[in-house]
Design a protein around this motif. Structure first.
Motif, PDB file in Angstrom:
ATOM      1  N   LEU A   3       3.864  -2.068   6.181  1.00  0.00           N
ATOM      2  CA  LEU A   3       2.456  -2.219   6.536  1.00  0.00           C
ATOM      3  C   LEU A   3       1.885  -3.443   5.835  1.00  0.00           C
ATOM      4  O   LEU A   3       2.165  -3.694   4.670  1.00  0.00           O
ATOM      5  CB  LEU A   3       1.668  -0.984   6.121  1.00  0.00           C
ATOM      6  N   GLU A  65       0.003   8.516  11.933  1.00  0.00           N
ATOM      7  CA  GLU A  65       1.181   7.884  12.528  1.00  0.00           C
ATOM      8  C   GLU A  65       0.776   6.826  13.556  1.00  0.00           C
ATOM      9  O   GLU A  65       1.363   5.741  13.607  1.00  0.00           O
ATOM     10  CB  GLU A  65       2.078   8.936  13.176  1.00  0.00           C
ATOM     11  N   LYS A  68      -0.356   3.773  11.782  1.00  0.00           N
ATOM     12  CA  LYS A  68       0.815   3.110  11.201  1.00  0.00           C
ATOM     13  C   LYS A  68       1.576   2.315  12.266  1.00  0.00           C
ATOM     14  O   LYS A  68       2.042   1.202  12.010  1.00  0.00           O
ATOM     15  CB  LYS A  68       1.730   4.160  10.562  1.00  0.00           C
TER      16      LYS A  68
END
Length: 179
Positions: A3, A65, A68
């Motif tokens: 990330l 999720e 992400k």
């Protein structure tokens, strides 16, 4: 891919029927980036009954999720998020009188750089997934309280039509200039 911590995260939040999804798409287009849709909307469209505690937990993990997955697609150093999992806390508190512990534990670990709290000055639009047309003032105050508890940087965005979009863009631009 890890990330990118350098991505500025803008969250568009607020009570039901305040135009969060439309605003998120508009801002992403305006700033040339992507937006993270609200996971709970798609999830709830497939439910065959009332929400359960497990549904709230599932939506929490689904929202994490999805964000992400979308973060590496961000452009121009910016990503727009159509709500956050704070919504799970608010709905859990309303429906069950408490929040899942994993949500409470993760709230301070997932800050956003700026929250745009959309005002309730738009007319209510019926939708099968909306539940509380008579509690908009209550939920607006809940959002203020939650954001203040997180010591979040937030701006209330009011107005209708083009004025609302202009006010949101101005709030983001003002924030970006302050960096």
């Amino acid at each position: 891919m890890a990330l990118n911590e350098n991505i500025i995260k803008i969250a568009v939040v607020g009570p039901e029927s305040t135009g969060k999804s439309t605003m998120s798409a508009y801002l992403a287009n305006h700033f040339g980036t992507v937006w993270v849709p609200e996971f709970a909307r798609g999830y709830c469209e497939n439910l065959n009954g009332d929400y359960t505690w497990q549904d709230e937990v599932n939506m929490f993990y689904g929202q994490l999720e999805l964000e992400k997955e979308m973060l590496p697609k961000a452009k121009n150093g910016l990503i727009i998020c159509d709500t956050t999992f704070i919504t799970i806390k608010i709905w859990s508190d309303q429906l069950f009188g408490k929040s899942p512990q994993e949500v409470l534990d993760e709230l301070p670990k997932h800050p956003y750089d700026l929250y745009l709290l959309l005002d309730i000055d738009l007319p209510w639009e019926d939708d099968p997934l909306r539940d509380f047309p008579d509690m908009r003032e209550h939920f607006m105050q809940v959002w203020h309280n939650e954001l203040q508890t997180l010591d979040a940087n937030y701006t209330v965005v009011s107005g209708t039509g083009d004025e609302r979009y202009s006010n949101a863009v101005a709030a983001v631009n003002q924030f970006l200039k302050s960096l």
